[in-house]
Design a protein around this motif. Sequence first.
Motif, PDB file in Angstrom:
ATOM      1  N   CYS A 244       3.758   1.137  -1.122  1.00  5.21           N
ATOM      2  CA  CYS A 244       4.327   1.505  -2.453  1.00  5.21           C
ATOM      3  C   CYS A 244       3.003   2.936  -3.362  1.00  5.21           C
ATOM      4  N   GLN A 245       1.872   1.730  -3.848  1.00  2.00           N
ATOM      5  CA  GLN A 245       1.221   2.165  -4.833  1.00  2.00           C
ATOM      6  C   GLN A 245       0.892   3.628  -3.734  1.00  2.00           C
ATOM      7  N   ASN A 246       0.459   4.311  -2.649  1.00  2.00           N
ATOM      8  CA  ASN A 246       0.458   5.550  -2.560  1.00  2.00           C
ATOM      9  C   ASN A 246       1.879   6.698  -3.085  1.00  2.00           C
TER      10      ASN A 246
ATOM     11  N   ASN B  22       3.025   5.828  -6.331  1.00  2.00           N
ATOM     12  CA  ASN B  22       3.588   4.629  -7.427  1.00  2.00           C
ATOM     13  C   ASN B  22       4.919   4.780  -7.799  1.00  2.00           C
TER      14      ASN B  22
ATOM     15  N   SER C 142      -3.600  -6.855  -5.769  1.00  2.00           N
ATOM     16  CA  SER C 142      -3.211  -5.129  -5.587  1.00  2.00           C
ATOM     17  C   SER C 142      -1.724  -4.823  -6.538  1.00  2.00           C
ATOM     18  N   SER C 143      -1.284  -6.339  -6.513  1.00  2.00           N
ATOM     19  CA  SER C 143       0.760  -5.940  -7.151  1.00  2.00           C
ATOM     20  C   SER C 143       0.463  -6.188  -8.542  1.00  2.00           C
ATOM     21  N   ASP C 144       1.198  -4.726  -9.504  1.00  2.00           N
ATOM     22  CA  ASP C 144       1.385  -4.830 -10.836  1.00  2.00           C
ATOM     23  C   ASP C 144       1.627  -6.480 -11.234  1.00  2.00           C
TER      24      ASP C 144
ATOM     25  N   PRO D 268       5.700   0.926  -8.808  1.00  2.26           N
ATOM     26  CA  PRO D 268       5.403  -0.753  -8.853  1.00  2.26           C
ATOM     27  C   PRO D 268       5.786  -2.019  -8.166  1.00  2.26           C
TER      28      PRO D 268
ATOM     29  N   GLU E 121       1.226  -1.113  -0.210  1.00  2.00           N
ATOM     30  CA  GLU E 121      -0.162   0.011  -0.016  1.00  2.00           C
ATOM     31  C   GLU E 121       0.738   1.321  -0.147  1.00  2.00           C
TER      32      GLU E 121
END
Length: 172
Positions: free
Chosen positions: A100-102, A104, A123-125, A106, A98
């Motif tokens: 990492c997603q926040n 941007n 949720s992972s690429d 990957p 989460e």
Amino acid sequence: MLKIFSTQLQGLFRKITDQQEEALENSARLLAQALAGEGNIYIFATERMIGVAYSALYSQDAPESAALFPGKEKLSPSDRVLIISESDSNPEAVNVLEACQNQNVPVVSISPLTTPESPLEQSSDFHVNTFVQGGVVPDDAGNRAGHPEHLVSLFAVLSLFLTLHEMLLELE
């Protein structure tokens, strides 16, 4: 017992090779983006899987820019993160994902799929399934021993690194 353990390990390795080839290729492409740019590949492993991270990081096949996860505050969007977990819903791994997603950044994750709505897979690429579901060697009492999550996860990581290496050779 050793014959059963060896046979079961070979079966898990074969499953990854046969059923996760596309996931490994897509994951390698994503990691290659960091190498082509100014980014790094950071490896995060849950507490139980930290030995896999060290083994992978210090293998001769590890990309030069690979390093242990430095902490969420030190990431840039040109970086890539590889999460290694013994569970697809480990709170520590999900928290890093989460974060990492926040930012941007990957993420590629490696874990077994054990829940229908797996947070790591969803949720992972890209996600690589290790297929490990506990011990693989039954005993006379009906229990299972020989938990191969470390061996199989390391196989998946090294397969990813070899795929990445092969892609980079083709680009030269």
